[in-house]
Write a protein that holds these residues in place. Sequence first.
Motif, PDB file in Angstrom:
ATOM      1  N   GLY A   1       2.290   7.310 -10.570  1.00 45.75           N
ATOM      2  CA  GLY A   1       2.813   6.629  -9.418  1.00 45.75           C
ATOM      3  C   GLY A   1       2.675   7.022  -7.708  1.00 45.75           C
ATOM      4  O   GLY A   1       2.097   7.440  -7.999  1.00 45.75           O
ATOM      5  N   HIS A   2       3.290   5.981  -7.322  1.00 39.75           N
ATOM      6  CA  HIS A   2       3.379   7.134  -5.622  1.00 39.75           C
ATOM      7  C   HIS A   2       4.614   7.776  -6.150  1.00 39.75           C
ATOM      8  O   HIS A   2       4.963   9.050  -6.840  1.00 39.75           O
ATOM      9  CB  HIS A   2       5.322   6.002  -5.500  1.00 39.75           C
ATOM     10  N   TYR A   3       4.038   8.679  -4.676  1.00 37.35           N
ATOM     11  CA  TYR A   3       3.987  10.235  -4.498  1.00 37.35           C
ATOM     12  C   TYR A   3       5.891  10.125  -3.606  1.00 37.35           C
ATOM     13  O   TYR A   3       6.441   8.841  -3.248  1.00 37.35           O
ATOM     14  CB  TYR A   3       3.443  10.097  -3.409  1.00 37.35           C
TER      15      TYR A   3
ATOM     16  N   VAL B   1      -4.668   6.421  -1.409  1.00 40.72           N
ATOM     17  CA  VAL B   1      -4.227   5.239  -1.247  1.00 40.72           C
ATOM     18  C   VAL B   1      -4.253   3.878  -2.003  1.00 40.72           C
ATOM     19  O   VAL B   1      -5.250   4.017  -1.685  1.00 40.72           O
ATOM     20  CB  VAL B   1      -3.524   4.737   0.821  1.00 40.72           C
ATOM     21  N   VAL B   2      -2.973   3.240  -2.313  1.00 37.54           N
ATOM     22  CA  VAL B   2      -3.777   2.225  -3.278  1.00 37.54           C
ATOM     23  C   VAL B   2      -3.089   0.494  -2.551  1.00 37.54           C
ATOM     24  O   VAL B   2      -1.705   0.782  -2.311  1.00 37.54           O
ATOM     25  CB  VAL B   2      -2.496   2.646  -4.741  1.00 37.54           C
ATOM     26  N   ILE B   3      -3.735  -0.331  -2.822  1.00 37.23           N
ATOM     27  CA  ILE B   3      -3.324  -1.670  -1.977  1.00 37.23           C
ATOM     28  C   ILE B   3      -3.376  -2.073  -3.293  1.00 37.23           C
ATOM     29  O   ILE B   3      -4.139  -2.277  -4.446  1.00 37.23           O
ATOM     30  CB  ILE B   3      -3.936  -1.554  -1.285  1.00 37.23           C
ATOM     31  N   HIS B   4      -2.035  -3.266  -3.499  1.00 37.09           N
ATOM     32  CA  HIS B   4      -1.686  -3.975  -4.435  1.00 37.09           C
ATOM     33  C   HIS B   4      -1.788  -5.115  -4.122  1.00 37.09           C
ATOM     34  O   HIS B   4      -2.401  -5.835  -2.726  1.00 37.09           O
ATOM     35  CB  HIS B   4       0.015  -3.197  -4.352  1.00 37.09           C
ATOM     36  N   ALA B   5      -1.469  -6.104  -4.997  1.00 43.80           N
ATOM     37  CA  ALA B   5      -2.015  -7.432  -4.595  1.00 43.80           C
ATOM     38  C   ALA B   5      -0.615  -8.476  -3.712  1.00 43.80           C
ATOM     39  O   ALA B   5      -0.795  -9.452  -2.862  1.00 43.80           O
ATOM     40  CB  ALA B   5      -2.290  -8.918  -5.758  1.00 43.80           C
TER      41      ALA B   5
ATOM     42  N   ALA C   1       0.293  -0.873   0.084  1.00 47.16           N
ATOM     43  CA  ALA C   1       0.234  -0.189  -0.083  1.00 47.16           C
ATOM     44  C   ALA C   1       0.642   1.122  -0.217  1.00 47.16           C
ATOM     45  O   ALA C   1       2.309   0.768   0.383  1.00 47.16           O
ATOM     46  CB  ALA C   1      -0.934   0.207   1.591  1.00 47.16           C
ATOM     47  N   HIS C   2       0.429   1.668  -1.317  1.00 48.37           N
ATOM     48  CA  HIS C   2       1.259   3.335  -1.083  1.00 48.37           C
ATOM     49  C   HIS C   2       0.696   4.462  -1.323  1.00 48.37           C
ATOM     50  O   HIS C   2      -0.412   4.459  -1.866  1.00 48.37           O
ATOM     51  CB  HIS C   2       2.179   3.335  -2.446  1.00 48.37           C
ATOM     52  N   LEU C   3       0.778   5.874  -0.714  1.00 50.28           N
ATOM     53  CA  LEU C   3       0.479   6.776  -1.118  1.00 50.28           C
ATOM     54  C   LEU C   3       0.853   7.085  -2.365  1.00 50.28           C
ATOM     55  O   LEU C   3       2.062   6.903  -3.034  1.00 50.28           O
ATOM     56  CB  LEU C   3       0.960   8.077  -0.852  1.00 50.28           C
ATOM     57  N   HIS C   4      -0.161   7.551  -3.691  1.00 50.80           N
ATOM     58  CA  HIS C   4      -0.343   7.874  -5.215  1.00 50.80           C
ATOM     59  C   HIS C   4       0.107   8.853  -5.038  1.00 50.80           C
ATOM     60  O   HIS C   4      -1.129   9.365  -4.422  1.00 50.80           O
ATOM     61  CB  HIS C   4      -1.103   6.408  -6.397  1.00 50.80           C
ATOM     62  N   ASN C   5       0.390   9.902  -6.172  1.00 45.76           N
ATOM     63  CA  ASN C   5       0.196  10.619  -7.197  1.00 45.76           C
ATOM     64  C   ASN C   5      -1.677  11.521  -6.972  1.00 45.76           C
ATOM     65  O   ASN C   5      -1.652  12.862  -7.321  1.00 45.76           O
ATOM     66  CB  ASN C   5       1.359  10.892  -8.305  1.00 45.76           C
TER      67      ASN C   5
HETATM   68 CU   LIG Z   1       1.548   1.602  -4.952  1.00 42.72          CU
END
Ligand SMILES: [Cu+2]
Length: 170
Positions: free
Chosen positions: A95-97, A145-149, A78-82
Motif C-alpha cells: 500500500g501507500h507509505y 514509487v508506483v505509477i497508476h493508470a 504516482a505515490h510512494l509505496h511501502n
Molecule cells: Cu500508488
Amino acid sequence: MAGLLAFSAAMAVGSTAIAAGAVINRFSDPLRDYDTTSAGPFDAATARLQLVGHGAGTTAVLHVRGVDRSVSGRTFGAHLHNGACGTDQPLLAGGHYNHDAHSGAPKVVISDQTEVWLDVTVDASGAGNSNSVVRFTPTAGARSVVIHAKPTDPATGGAGDRLACLPVEW
Ligand SMILES: [Cu+2]
C-alpha cells in the motif's frame, strides 16, 4: 486560475526547500514495467526521485521522461509505496507509505499530507514533473514509487491499475 496560482506556490515552496535542504537520497532508473506481455505508455520511460530533508519534513521531486507521447495531456497517479518493485507483481509494492500508519497514530488519515502523492501530467515531449512537500520523513526501507493508470482520487488515494514502478530503496 486559482489552480495555476496554487501550483506556482507549490513549486516555489519546493524550490526553496531544495535550495535550503539536504538531499537525503536520489533515485534514477528505468521504470519497471508491471505488464511485460503488452505495450504500455511507460515501457521506455525513466524516472528520477529526489527526497530532500528540510526541518521537520521532506520535499519529494519526481521527474519522468520517455513516456509514449500518445498519452500527452493525461495525468497519472504516482505515490510512494511501502514495498519494493517486483517484475510482473504489482501487489508486491504494498500500500501507500502513510505516516499515520508508520507512526502508530490512533487514526490513519489518507491525504497528500500523510502520504507522498506525486501525480504526473505528461507533456508533449513525453515528460512530466511533480513535487510534494510533507511534514514527515519516510523511514528507510526497500520502497517504490508506483505509477497508476488514473489521477489520484483525493478522497480515497486510489488511482487505478498499477502500470510501472521506480525502485526507491535506502
Ligand atoms: Cu500508488
